[in-house]
Design an enzyme around this catalytic site. Sequence first.
Site, mmCIF file in Angstrom:
data_model
loop_
_atom_site.group_PDB
_atom_site.id
_atom_site.type_symbol
_atom_site.label_atom_id
_atom_site.label_comp_id
_atom_site.label_asym_id
_atom_site.label_seq_id
_atom_site.Cartn_x
_atom_site.Cartn_y
_atom_site.Cartn_z
ATOM 1 N N HIS A 166 0.842 -1.203 0.000
ATOM 2 C CA HIS A 166 0.000 0.000 0.000
ATOM 3 C C HIS A 166 0.881 1.259 0.000
ATOM 4 O O HIS A 166 0.551 2.278 0.597
ATOM 5 C CB HIS A 166 -0.903 -0.012 1.241
ATOM 6 C CG HIS A 166 -2.304 0.487 1.009
ATOM 7 N ND1 HIS A 166 -3.368 -0.363 0.788
ATOM 8 C CD2 HIS A 166 -2.822 1.742 0.952
ATOM 9 C CE1 HIS A 166 -4.482 0.358 0.640
ATOM 10 N NE2 HIS A 166 -4.174 1.641 0.717
ATOM 11 N N ARG A 196 8.674 4.453 -9.467
ATOM 12 C CA ARG A 196 8.674 5.865 -9.859
ATOM 13 C C ARG A 196 9.142 6.086 -11.294
ATOM 14 O O ARG A 196 8.852 7.121 -11.872
ATOM 15 C CB ARG A 196 9.595 6.678 -8.917
ATOM 16 C CG ARG A 196 9.142 6.695 -7.464
ATOM 17 C CD ARG A 196 7.858 7.503 -7.303
ATOM 18 N NE ARG A 196 7.328 7.469 -5.943
ATOM 19 C CZ ARG A 196 6.438 6.573 -5.509
ATOM 20 N NH1 ARG A 196 5.978 5.626 -6.311
ATOM 21 N NH2 ARG A 196 5.989 6.620 -4.272
HETATM 22 C C1 LIG Z 1 -3.789 8.971 -2.075
HETATM 23 C C2 LIG Z 1 -3.847 7.478 -2.106
HETATM 24 C C3 LIG Z 1 -5.067 6.836 -2.002
HETATM 25 C C4 LIG Z 1 -5.129 5.445 -2.052
HETATM 26 N N1 LIG Z 1 -6.353 4.829 -2.003
HETATM 27 C C5 LIG Z 1 -6.428 3.485 -2.167
HETATM 28 C C6 LIG Z 1 -7.697 2.849 -2.242
HETATM 29 O O1 LIG Z 1 -8.730 3.486 -2.146
HETATM 30 N N2 LIG Z 1 -7.700 1.493 -2.428
HETATM 31 C C7 LIG Z 1 -6.554 0.748 -2.526
HETATM 32 O O2 LIG Z 1 -6.617 -0.467 -2.711
HETATM 33 N N3 LIG Z 1 -5.341 1.351 -2.466
HETATM 34 C C8 LIG Z 1 -5.252 2.680 -2.300
HETATM 35 N N4 LIG Z 1 -4.025 3.292 -2.275
HETATM 36 C C9 LIG Z 1 -2.795 2.473 -2.462
HETATM 37 C C10 LIG Z 1 -2.445 2.390 -3.943
HETATM 38 O O3 LIG Z 1 -3.371 1.595 -4.646
HETATM 39 C C11 LIG Z 1 -1.053 1.762 -4.144
HETATM 40 O O4 LIG Z 1 -1.024 0.502 -3.513
HETATM 41 C C12 LIG Z 1 0.101 2.612 -3.620
HETATM 42 O O5 LIG Z 1 -0.127 3.985 -3.846
HETATM 43 C C13 LIG Z 1 1.372 2.183 -4.341
HETATM 44 O O6 LIG Z 1 2.484 2.826 -3.856
HETATM 45 P P1 LIG Z 1 3.148 4.117 -4.560
HETATM 46 O O7 LIG Z 1 2.247 5.269 -4.229
HETATM 47 O O8 LIG Z 1 4.478 4.194 -3.871
HETATM 48 O O9 LIG Z 1 3.242 3.855 -6.038
HETATM 49 C C14 LIG Z 1 -3.939 4.688 -2.189
HETATM 50 C C15 LIG Z 1 -2.712 5.352 -2.285
HETATM 51 C C16 LIG Z 1 -2.657 6.725 -2.261
HETATM 52 C C17 LIG Z 1 -1.328 7.398 -2.405
#
Ligand SMILES: Cc1cc2nc3c(=O)[nH]c(=O)nc-3n(C[C@H](O)[C@H](O)[C@H](O)COP(=O)(O)O)c2cc1C
Length: 376
Positions: A268, A303
């Site tokens: 996450h 990234r």
């Molecule tokens: C602002 C934000 C909101 C997110 N909301 C969700 C979500 O609603 N459901 C979910 O499965 N993951 C959510 N995530 C996790 C992303 O799906 C993902 O796993 C994560 O951003 C990946 O890492 P990275 O930001 O380093 O690329 C969220 C991440 C961010 C940054």
Amino acid sequence: MASPVNHHLEARRLAQKRLPRMVFDYIDGAAGQETAASTNAADLALVKLAPRVLADLQPPDLGMAFLGKPCALPFGIAPMGMCNLAWPGADLVLASMARQMGLPLGVSTAASTSLERMFKDSGGQAWFQLYVSGSADAGLALAQRAAQAGYDTLVLTVDVPKVAPRPRDVRNGFQMPFRMGPRQFVDFAVHPRWSLATLWAGAPALANFDGGTAGFDRHASRAGANWAFLERLRGQWRGRLIVKGVMHPDDAERIARMGVDAIYVSNHGGRQLDAAPSAISALHQIRQRLGPNFPLVFDSGVRTGEDIVKALACGAHLVMLGRPVLYALAAGGEAGLQQWLAGLREELWVTLSQLGLSRIQDVGPQNLASTPFPQG
Ligand SMILES: Cc1cc2nc3c(=O)[nH]c(=O)nc-3n(C[C@H](O)[C@H](O)[C@H](O)COP(=O)(O)O)c2cc1C
């Protein structure tokens, strides 16, 4: 006039300037001391690719297939809640980008645009991401609604039994709907461009719930996503089922045996367990456990084009991008996103050519020079 945003660091810098601090921190922040988020990046940096020379290079082919469907590029967009905070109408920008570029797009349960609209505007490229925040029956009903809207891919997120407190959000008093104390008022007032544009477009709400923002409690337990629920969901959902947020090979093995179509390895983005290992090390372990063919999706810390190639070499079949997508949108809206994606394609091309490859499909463990995790 938007500045060129062809690199994630530039996009992040501009996003930080343009967004109210509370919104930037919601996107950029992570759990605890943010150790897991930095470990994701640090371990990716320690994965080394093996340069090869004198190959007979052809024009690059960045296309591949995932679960039998063609993908124009080896990546998609991770499901993220409340994207419209980054840029008014961000969800729809993402949907039209997914349609035009043929990218999978994760649509969050907590999206600010309805799942029906997202499916339609994405031309069927959208995957619905399910949180089970109420009863199992409510979760199954939401999946049913996604099926009725036309979705053929469901992503069940299982790594948020409880939302981890993110210290930056706690400090900023971030909550939905916004609570307007003096601190938030000043934050919005010093970012008038964002505040006016967001106000004009209508403050983002949680569009998949009748009560809007009030219909989904961000802090409610999402522990309804348990083994029994997964079994029921697999029985009911006829489309492709992906389980997101898996980090342990034992869990991966059990999930794979339950007939899911793919496992989505992710921590996450470090937003849940600060002590989690890097997602790339978990990817490596899970790939070793499940063998070369089981479909694996990967995110957390990716990234650059090099990062995407590293993840593919460590066993991912598809790579998803999270925060940098929102940085690029916040930095320059649709134009910013396009510039950043163009930069990413270029990086992919350069990286492939350095490995002596023309086709992204040919990337594999043979392209690794070294990794920070034990081989075996
Ligand atoms: C602002 C934000 C909101 C997110 N909301 C969700 C979500 O609603 N459901 C979910 O499965 N993951 C959510 N995530 C996790 C992303 O799906 C993902 O796993 C994560 O951003 C990946 O890492 P990275 O930001 O380093 O690329 C969220 C991440 C961010 C940054």
